[in-house]
Design an enzyme around this catalytic site. Structure first.
Site, PDB file in Angstrom:
ATOM      1  N   GLY A  85       0.820  -1.220   0.000  1.00 48.75           N
ATOM      2  CA  GLY A  85       0.000   0.000   0.000  1.00 48.75           C
ATOM      3  C   GLY A  85       0.848   1.263   0.000  1.00 48.75           C
ATOM      4  N   ARG A 149       1.233  -5.585  -5.115  1.00 45.87           N
ATOM      5  CA  ARG A 149       1.260  -6.526  -3.996  1.00 45.87           C
ATOM      6  C   ARG A 149       1.729  -7.933  -4.375  1.00 45.87           C
ATOM      7  NH1 ARG A 149      -0.557  -4.586   0.712  1.00 45.87           N
ATOM      8  NH2 ARG A 149      -2.021  -2.857   0.703  1.00 45.87           N
ATOM      9  N   ASP A 179       5.509  -5.410   6.721  1.00 43.84           N
ATOM     10  CA  ASP A 179       6.045  -6.640   7.320  1.00 43.84           C
ATOM     11  C   ASP A 179       6.154  -7.765   6.292  1.00 43.84           C
ATOM     12  OD1 ASP A 179       3.195  -6.192   7.612  1.00 43.84           O
ATOM     13  OD2 ASP A 179       3.087  -8.173   8.486  1.00 43.84           O
ATOM     14  N   ASP A 180       5.127  -7.951   5.469  1.00 45.44           N
ATOM     15  CA  ASP A 180       5.168  -9.027   4.475  1.00 45.44           C
ATOM     16  C   ASP A 180       6.274  -8.786   3.446  1.00 45.44           C
ATOM     17  OD1 ASP A 180       3.081 -10.586   5.479  1.00 45.44           O
ATOM     18  OD2 ASP A 180       1.548  -9.422   4.429  1.00 45.44           O
ATOM     19  N   LYS A 206       7.961   0.597   5.644  1.00 46.94           N
ATOM     20  CA  LYS A 206       6.866   1.437   5.168  1.00 46.94           C
ATOM     21  C   LYS A 206       5.528   0.843   5.576  1.00 46.94           C
ATOM     22  CE  LYS A 206       4.430  -0.008   2.511  1.00 46.94           C
ATOM     23  NZ  LYS A 206       3.553  -0.747   1.613  1.00 46.94           N
ATOM     24  N   THR A 207       4.611   1.589   5.994  1.00 43.29           N
ATOM     25  CA  THR A 207       3.190   1.264   6.077  1.00 43.29           C
ATOM     26  C   THR A 207       2.487   2.300   6.947  1.00 43.29           C
ATOM     27  OG1 THR A 207       1.421  -0.252   6.720  1.00 43.29           O
ATOM     28  CG2 THR A 207       3.465  -0.509   7.950  1.00 43.29           C
ATOM     29  N   ASP A 209      -0.076   1.815   8.410  1.00 43.59           N
ATOM     30  CA  ASP A 209      -0.711   1.103   9.524  1.00 43.59           C
ATOM     31  C   ASP A 209       0.108   1.164  10.808  1.00 43.59           C
ATOM     32  OD1 ASP A 209      -2.456   0.479   7.557  1.00 43.59           O
ATOM     33  OD2 ASP A 209      -2.273  -1.695   7.709  1.00 43.59           O
ATOM     34  N   GLY A 255      -5.942   0.494   8.752  1.00 48.68           N
ATOM     35  CA  GLY A 255      -5.092  -0.232   9.692  1.00 48.68           C
ATOM     36  C   GLY A 255      -5.710  -1.601   9.833  1.00 48.68           C
TER      37      GLY A 255
END
Ligand code: FBP
Length: 572
Positions: A85, A149, A179-180, A206-207, A209, A255
């Protein structure tokens, strides 16, 4: 061709000069690498992780200090990919990489892989030069190279990725992701080592969330900007609520796996109700209990003549309610196995219109109900049809349910209205309940990065360039001490394998970077517990207004309230 038009603010933001930490200001050729002791992941996972990462497990943590470094002067080609994202500041990571590389050796080259990891598999590359980068400095979005993704997971995909890196003479790959994606970076680093290839892989956290964080990653980038944007909108709504005094507004905030965004926006707006998914899970609350908790506050306020209020809830709430979590997990398994073809079912049931699509959905509902155990089948049947359909949407490539598409706020409002009607009948509620629902998600991901995110991302990129120039593989770019001014930020690299856990994902044991959920024993959550009773009834709404890019540092450079609490500062 007509000149591309840009806004007045963009003109000004292009000129903003991020402030680098003092160490990075030296440039890679004047930064020496100090290696610490070998690292390890959590003890209980060590055996497995060591086996899976035979070549990259146990690397030392690295720090930077002033000192001559000839290795960092060599000419390299670095490839960067944006994964997952969008989050404000992605372009500044690339700008930081670019400037870090060019300062070390003007002959260094930067390539961008297009559309996320798929660009590595398919060899879709863009050369990033000074002209291009200067058009994107301090801008939001990922549009310079776009994101995606796709996950590099099959042997064929690893092979294709390897071939692309070799074909483009890439010495280092930087994966900007959550994380992924950083787990994927660890796997690629290990794979390339296994193949005896001297190509290093570095991750960047990065994120929006905020769930990629730990002792070494104080926050992921984009969280600061996104929460400031959501807080601006929610604060404006709060003022509208207090002016009209006739609506309850329910805002679901992005989130998907953690409630950090909701918590931060709550600190910034002081709403009447805040739901924290992690607390709901810890208390094993059922859907009915969540509804009762909210209804209780709504009816108590009504008794004081206040038929209005503001409620915040996290996007991923639905997955935190144990019975719903169980249902979603059973659906994940069911839908990941070959299912009968429901070719007439559009993947956007909300838009289901034609008879065919409706019939397809009915078939799919019937199939799912017949396969689920009785308790889950009953729960599935009890849900409003639109929510049930949203639970059946395709999963993302990491197997996650698309919680951004599940309108939990509408589900709750529907259930609260029904509960209030019961209370009214029993003469226990004498108020009015008019509700308006919102989902704030995509509007927060691509805004102009706040000064904090602009500085942080530029430093993360520059820092990643220094790691790459030192041929360090399997690290995540780490910039810490974020509560202080950028000059005082501490830079270095943390081995990705150190952050790995073993978790069951879709039936098999996988090494993954665990998502950092809201810590119920942590200072931010405890602060919420101390404040929320007052917020519920006293309408102390805060209106934070738009992000400020110019003006006194006290409003342009403030970090998140979450970080302030975590540093034990209390929040201003
Ligand atoms: P990342 O973890 O990849 O940064 O993405 C997080 C997020 O913004 C979530 O909050 C949201 O649920 C999801 O992306 C939406 O995904 P998509 O952009 O694929 O619709």
């Amino acid at each position: 061709m007509a000149k591309k038009q840009i806004s007045e603010l963009q003109e000004l933001r292009l000129k903003f000069k991020p402030e680098l930490p003092l160490t990075l200001q030296l440039g890679a050729a004047n930064i020496k690498v100090i290696k610490g002791k070998p690292t390890s992941c959590a003890k209980k996972f060590e055996g497995e992780v060591k086996k899976m990462f035979a070549n990259t497990y146990g690397l030392p943590e690295v720090k930077f200090a002033k000192g001559k470094n000839d290795l960092a002067k060599r000419k390299i080609t670095l490839g960067v990919v944006l994964s997952g994202g969008q989050a404000a500041g992605g372009h500044n990571v690339i700008a930081g990489l670019f400037d870090g590389l060019k300062k070390a050796n003007p002959k260094n080259a930067l390539l961008g892989f297009l559309n996320g990891p798929a660009g590595i598999i398919d060899n879709k590359v863009k050369v990033i030069d000074v002209k291009i980068i200067d058009e994107y400095r301090n801008t939001g979005g990922f549009d310079l190279i776009c994101s995606g993704r796709t996950k590099i997971e099959t042997p064929e995909q690893f092979e294709a990725a390897k071939n692309t890196l070799i074909a483009n003479k890439v010495n280092a790959l930087v994966v900007v992701g959550g994380d992924d994606s950083n787990t994927n970076a660890a796997l690629i680093a290990e794979y390339l080592k296994q193949q005896n290839l001297d190509i290093c892989v570095i991750g960047v956290p990065k994120t929006i969330d905020g769930d990629l964080k730990n002792e070494y990653i104080e926050t992921s980038f984009g969280f600061d900007t996104a929460t400031k944007i959501y807080a601006e909108l929610a604060g404006n709504i709060a003022r509208d609520i207090n002016s009209a005094r006739k609506y309850w507004h329910f805002i679901r905030l992005m989130g998907r796996s953690a409630s950090h965004i909701t918590l931060e926006v709550a600190f910034k707006t002081q709403p009447n109700i805040v739901l924290v998914g992690e607390e709901v899970l810890a208390k094993k609350m059922t859907l009915a209990q969540v509804v009762n908790y909210m209804t209780d506050i709504i009816s108590k306020r009504a008794a004081e003549g206040k038929n209005f209020g503001l409620a915040l809830l996290p996007e991923g709430l639905i997955e935190f309610i144990p019975e719903m979590k169980e249902l979603i997990s059973a659906l994940n398994d069911l839908l990941s196995n070959p299912t009968p073809s429901f070719s007439t079912v559009d993947n956007n049931p909300a838009a289901a219109k034609t008879e065919d699509v409706e019939n397809g959905l009915i078939e799919k509902f019937a199939y799912v109900q017949s396969q689920l155990p009785k308790n889950l089948s009953d729960l599935f049947k009890s849900l409003p049809e639109n929510i049930a359909a949203q639970l059946l949407l395709d999963r993302d490539p990491h197997g996650n349910v698309l919680v951004s598409q599940i309108e939990t706020e509408k589900l709750l409002v529907e259930m609260i209205a029904a509960r209030l009607a019961e209370l009214k009948k029993a003469k226990k509620f004498n108020g009015k309940f008019a509700s308006i629902t919102h989902f704030f998600g995509y509007e927060g991901r691509c805004g102009f990065p706040s000064n904090f995110d602009a500085n942080y991302t530029y430093a993360l990129g520059y820092n990643a360039a220094v790691l790459a120039l030192n041929n360090l593989t399997g690290y995540i770019s780490s910039v810490r001490n974020l509560i202080k001014q950028p000059k005082q930020w501490i830079c270095g690299g943390i081995p990705l394998t150190m952050m790995l856990n073993i978790e069951k994902r879709h039936g098999s044991q996988k090494a993954v970077i665990a998502k950092a959920l809201v810590d119920l024993n942590g200072k931010p959550f405890k602060a919420l517990c101390a404040l929320r009773k007052d917020w519920a009834f006293n309408d102390n709404y805060l209106v934070s207004g738009p992000i400020q890019f110019f003006g006194p540092a006290s409003i342009t450079d403030i970090t998140t309230k979450t970080l302030q609490y975590e540093y034990g500062k209390g929040a201003k």
